[in-house]
Design an enzyme around this catalytic site. Structure first.
Site, short mmCIF file in Angstrom:
data_model
loop_
_atom_site.label_atom_id
_atom_site.label_comp_id
_atom_site.label_asym_id
_atom_site.label_seq_id
_atom_site.Cartn_x
_atom_site.Cartn_y
_atom_site.Cartn_z
N SER A 146 49.80 38.15 83.87
CA SER A 146 49.39 37.81 82.69
C SER A 146 47.79 36.83 83.11
O SER A 146 47.15 37.50 83.67
CB SER A 146 49.99 36.99 81.75
N ASP A 354 28.88 25.57 76.62
CA ASP A 354 28.29 25.83 78.03
C ASP A 354 29.51 26.25 78.89
O ASP A 354 29.31 25.84 80.15
CB ASP A 354 27.35 24.50 78.55
N HIS A 407 55.27 42.78 78.19
CA HIS A 407 54.57 41.92 78.74
C HIS A 407 55.05 41.08 79.98
O HIS A 407 54.43 40.85 81.13
CB HIS A 407 53.90 41.04 77.89
#
Length: 431
Positions: A146, A354, A407
């Site tokens: 993951s 940023d 998953h």
């Protein structure tokens, strides 16, 4: 670096503990430091202590590496040819853990500045610094589950010389797509998982709607003192994309309410198990940095929260209540007591514009490190089409696209999955 003298003995393997003192900010190596922990596993076969290292990147963000109980699963396969290093990523486990208590005493601005160093870019810097201490003469191999796969794509972008080969399970991110694009795809996949859940368990909608109606009319509290709201109840949907997850959710809903002399009330057993099934109470980095893992020179601005308005099916007031998935919301910082002291910090991180760029597309296009990846076609957490898009942009990457697993396949059938990936990198195929 310090390695403890004692050796832990587990069934079928030996374990060594490693502690490393590393910079918080690698641009200021003489400044503040953090402790990073890794557990080394060795098999019991002759020569196991001399095998090359395989570093494991845990999923997350914000979760410690697994604590193995015995030599089984993917670890069993790995220990046949590697020593395994289970890394507690910075801020988790025994690696300078982050919580509202460890951050107490800092202003919200200081907290946000500190946590800005806890994304994949610095996790990879930690990994490479550790490699230079444990394996300075040779590159090592890496396995990422993951979010661990996100870390590997970062590693391949900035320090491929440190890697012998890489294995990824359920974790190939988009290299360029925004958090908004990611969450639009995620909401659609979660909607599909809800419909599948309802198909498999026809009485689940009634159980869920009855519980939601009860919570709208009564104040029910969890064992930690938090009020159980309908929005919080919807968070159970994070399990719908896991193998055996829908079953766990259904069985929990079956016993949500019990009858007493004063009518229906919340079952204490439900309340206890519900708390255990949600990690937001104990893993704040998951909430604080989850959307930031998709941010490159832009802010997330609470993407999942904003985009929820585009999917009214997920409204907590809907007549047919649906469960949400791997999304974080600003109200969680108000309703979950262990997150409440970090509200202002979370807002600063959500508005931070940023964030450094994570991936080097040119480097990845020229990648020479063998990479084998398992892509789960029905993955609720990592969009299949985005993974395939990235796979086409990374040289020397072979993938196995399968609908056999969800998953968390590596937890369920890790020995077979890792065997398959090793075969892919060796240029062979397994049936």
């Amino acid at each position: 670096m310090t390695m403890m003298d004692n050796i832990t003995q587990l069934e079928g393997m030996r374990c060594h503990k490693h502690y490393f003192t590393l910079p918080l900010d690698y641009a200021a190596p003489q400044g503040q430091t953090i402790q990073v922990f890794a557990r080394e596993l060795q098999g019991l076969q002759p020569g196991a202590q001399n095998l090359p290292l395989l570093l494991y990147f845990q999923g997350g963000p914000g979760f410690a590496a697994q604590r193995p109980l015995a030599n089984g699963g993917w670890i069993k396969r790995a220990l046949q040819q590697y020593r395994v290093l289970l890394l507690d990523q910075r801020g988790t486990g025994l690696s300078s853990p982050v919580s509202y208590r460890t951050l107490a005493g800092l202003t919200a601005v200081q907290q946000a500045q500190y946590l800005s160093y806890f994304r994949a870019d610095n996790i990879v810097r930690d990994a490479e610094a550790i490699r230079q201490q444990l394996s300075p003469q040779a590159p090592w191999s890496v396995l990422g589950q993951s979010f661990g796969g996100f870390c590997i794509l970062r590693y391949l972008s900035v320090a491929p010389e440190g890697l012998q080969q890489a294995f990824i399970t359920g974790g190939i991110p988009s290299l360029t797509r925004s958090a908004d694009e990611v969450y639009r795809a995620t909401y659609q996949r979660v909607l599909s998982k809800n419909r599948e859940f309802q198909r498999r368990f026809p009485d689940a909608p009634k159980l869920l709607n009855t519980l939601a109606a009860h919570l709208r009319q009564h104040q029910e509290y969890l064992p930690n003192g938090d009020l159980l709201t309908v929005e919080m109840l919807q968070l159970l949907g994070i399990h719908l994309g896991m193998m055996q997850g829908p079953e766990a959710v259904y069985y929990l809903l079956e016993q949500a309410l019990v009858s007493g002399v004063n009518g229906s009330t919340l079952n204490p057993l439900f309340a206890e198990h519900f708390t255990q099934m949600l990690s937001y109470h104990t893993n704040p980095l998951y909430v604080l940095l989850h959307e930031a893992i998709y941010c490159q020179q832009t802010s997330s601005a609470w993407a999942a929260h904003r985009l929820r308005a585009e999917y009214p099916e997920f409204s907590p007031e809907a007549d047919e209540l649906l469960l949400t998935g791997e999304m974080v919301y600003p109200w969680m910082l108000q309703q979950i007591s262990n997150l409440r002291p970090l509200q202002e910090c979370a807002e600063l991180l959500a508005s931070k514009q940023d964030w450094p760029t994570l991936y080097n597309l040119q480097q990845l296009a020229a990648n020479k490190v063998p990479v084998a990846a398992a892509i789960y076609s029905d993955d609720m957490y990592v969009e299949r089409e985005f993974s395939l898009e990235t796979a086409a942009q990374v040289a020397n990457l072979r993938y196995w696209l399968t609908s056999e697993y969800e998953h968390n396949g590596i937890r369920i059938d890790g020995e077979h999955i890792l065997e398959r990936l090793i075969a892919l990198n060796n240029g062979s195929q397994l049936r």
